[in-house]
Motif scaffolding. Structure first.
Motif, PDB file in Angstrom:
ATOM      1  N   UNK A 149      17.186  10.238   7.232  1.00 13.92           N
ATOM      2  CA  UNK A 149      18.269  10.870   6.463  1.00 13.92           C
ATOM      3  C   UNK A 149      18.824  12.068   7.233  1.00 13.92           C
ATOM      4  N   UNK A 150      17.948  12.845   7.852  1.00 13.55           N
ATOM      5  CA  UNK A 150      18.404  13.972   8.678  1.00 13.55           C
ATOM      6  C   UNK A 150      19.265  13.488   9.840  1.00 13.55           C
ATOM      7  N   UNK A 151      18.923  12.352  10.416  1.00 10.25           N
ATOM      8  CA  UNK A 151      19.717  11.785  11.509  1.00 10.25           C
ATOM      9  C   UNK A 151      21.100  11.369  11.017  1.00 10.25           C
ATOM     10  N   UNK A 152      21.171  10.843   9.803  1.00 13.32           N
ATOM     11  CA  UNK A 152      22.479  10.484   9.216  1.00 13.32           C
ATOM     12  C   UNK A 152      23.325  11.746   9.043  1.00 13.32           C
ATOM     13  N   UNK A 153      22.719  12.791   8.510  1.00 14.89           N
ATOM     14  CA  UNK A 153      23.442  14.056   8.339  1.00 14.89           C
ATOM     15  C   UNK A 153      23.963  14.575   9.663  1.00 14.89           C
ATOM     16  N   UNK A 154      23.121  14.557  10.692  1.00 15.56           N
ATOM     17  CA  UNK A 154      23.511  15.077  12.007  1.00 15.56           C
ATOM     18  C   UNK A 154      24.651  14.247  12.611  1.00 15.56           C
ATOM     19  N   UNK A 155      24.550  12.932  12.513  1.00 15.98           N
ATOM     20  CA  UNK A 155      25.603  12.071  13.058  1.00 15.98           C
ATOM     21  C   UNK A 155      26.908  12.270  12.303  1.00 15.98           C
ATOM     22  N   UNK A 161      24.340   3.595  13.301  1.00 14.08           N
ATOM     23  CA  UNK A 161      22.943   3.293  13.632  1.00 14.08           C
ATOM     24  C   UNK A 161      21.986   4.091  12.747  1.00 14.08           C
ATOM     25  N   UNK A 162      22.294   5.367  12.553  1.00 14.74           N
ATOM     26  CA  UNK A 162      21.435   6.233  11.733  1.00 14.74           C
ATOM     27  C   UNK A 162      21.432   5.774  10.281  1.00 14.74           C
ATOM     28  N   UNK A 163      22.586   5.394   9.770  1.00 19.51           N
ATOM     29  CA  UNK A 163      22.668   4.924   8.384  1.00 19.51           C
ATOM     30  C   UNK A 163      21.852   3.650   8.205  1.00 19.51           C
ATOM     31  N   UNK A 164      21.937   2.742   9.156  1.00 20.88           N
ATOM     32  CA  UNK A 164      21.165   1.505   9.078  1.00 20.88           C
ATOM     33  C   UNK A 164      19.658   1.796   9.148  1.00 20.88           C
ATOM     34  N   UNK A 165      19.263   2.683  10.045  1.00 21.65           N
ATOM     35  CA  UNK A 165      17.843   3.053  10.166  1.00 21.65           C
ATOM     36  C   UNK A 165      17.343   3.726   8.891  1.00 21.65           C
ATOM     37  N   UNK A 166      18.161   4.580   8.306  1.00 21.66           N
ATOM     38  CA  UNK A 166      17.773   5.265   7.068  1.00 21.66           C
ATOM     39  C   UNK A 166      17.618   4.269   5.928  1.00 21.66           C
ATOM     40  N   UNK A 167      18.547   3.344   5.824  1.00 29.97           N
ATOM     41  CA  UNK A 167      18.452   2.338   4.762  1.00 29.97           C
ATOM     42  C   UNK A 167      17.180   1.507   4.920  1.00 29.97           C
ATOM     43  N   UNK A 168      16.858   1.127   6.154  1.00 34.73           N
ATOM     44  CA  UNK A 168      15.634   0.352   6.399  1.00 34.73           C
ATOM     45  C   UNK A 168      14.383   1.162   6.076  1.00 34.73           C
ATOM     46  N   UNK A 207      28.769   6.428   2.506  1.00 33.27           N
ATOM     47  CA  UNK A 207      27.516   5.883   3.046  1.00 33.27           C
ATOM     48  C   UNK A 207      26.467   6.980   3.093  1.00 33.27           C
ATOM     49  N   UNK A 208      26.849   8.158   3.579  1.00 38.95           N
ATOM     50  CA  UNK A 208      25.912   9.283   3.661  1.00 38.95           C
ATOM     51  C   UNK A 208      25.439   9.687   2.267  1.00 38.95           C
ATOM     52  N   UNK A 209      26.340   9.716   1.318  1.00 38.34           N
ATOM     53  CA  UNK A 209      25.974  10.068  -0.057  1.00 38.34           C
ATOM     54  C   UNK A 209      25.002   9.032  -0.617  1.00 38.34           C
ATOM     55  N   UNK A 210      25.268   7.769  -0.368  1.00 38.68           N
ATOM     56  CA  UNK A 210      24.380   6.702  -0.860  1.00 38.68           C
ATOM     57  C   UNK A 210      22.993   6.802  -0.238  1.00 38.68           C
TER      58      UNK A 210
END
Length: 129
Positions: A90-96, A107-114, A47-50
């Motif tokens: 994206x930074x939030x996804x990395x941190x999580x 939550x971060x992945x969903x926010x990044x995708x949006x 997910x993070x890679x995507x």
């Protein structure tokens, strides 16, 4: 993820500190071995890679369209603001992911995708005319 591994190592060390020689010689329980815990993580690095790849593609499109003069003025400012929001997501996804926080990660992945969808939508609208 590194912090998560250190926490597991510390927990293993603390559990061994109170044990006798027999249990220390056997090693920590399987659930306290860092590699075993990491293998069972619920976080899916794909997910993070995507998210990273989608953001890179969107950012390249924004950069190209802006440099080519296809997006100007207020539209360019709006697009750059959306790009910045997507980058922060994206930074939030990395941190999580790095902390191993499954709830925050989802939550971060969903926010990044949006946020990335918003960038793509803006660039499509801006370059359609």
């Amino acid at each position: 993820m590194r912090l998560f591994k250190y926490a597991l190592i510390a927990a293993s060390a603390l559990s061994l500190a109170g044990c006798g020689l027999t249990s220390a010689a056997l090693g920590p329980p399987e659930n306290l071995v860092p590699a075993a815990a990491a293998d069972k993580t619920v976080l899916d690095e794909q997910v993070a890679i995507s998210v990273e790849l989608a953001y890179q593609a969107a950012a390249l499109t924004v950069s190209t369209a802006t440099r080519a003069g296809l997006v100007k003025g207020a539209t360019a400012e709006k697009l750059l603001a959306a790009d910045n929001k997507a980058y922060q997501a994206v930074l939030a996804v990395r941190a999580a992911y790095d902390t191993g926080n499954a709830r925050t990660y989802a939550e971060a992945a969903s926010a990044a995708q949006n946020a990335i969808r918003q960038v793509v939508s803006l660039i499509a609208t801006a370059t359609a005319t």
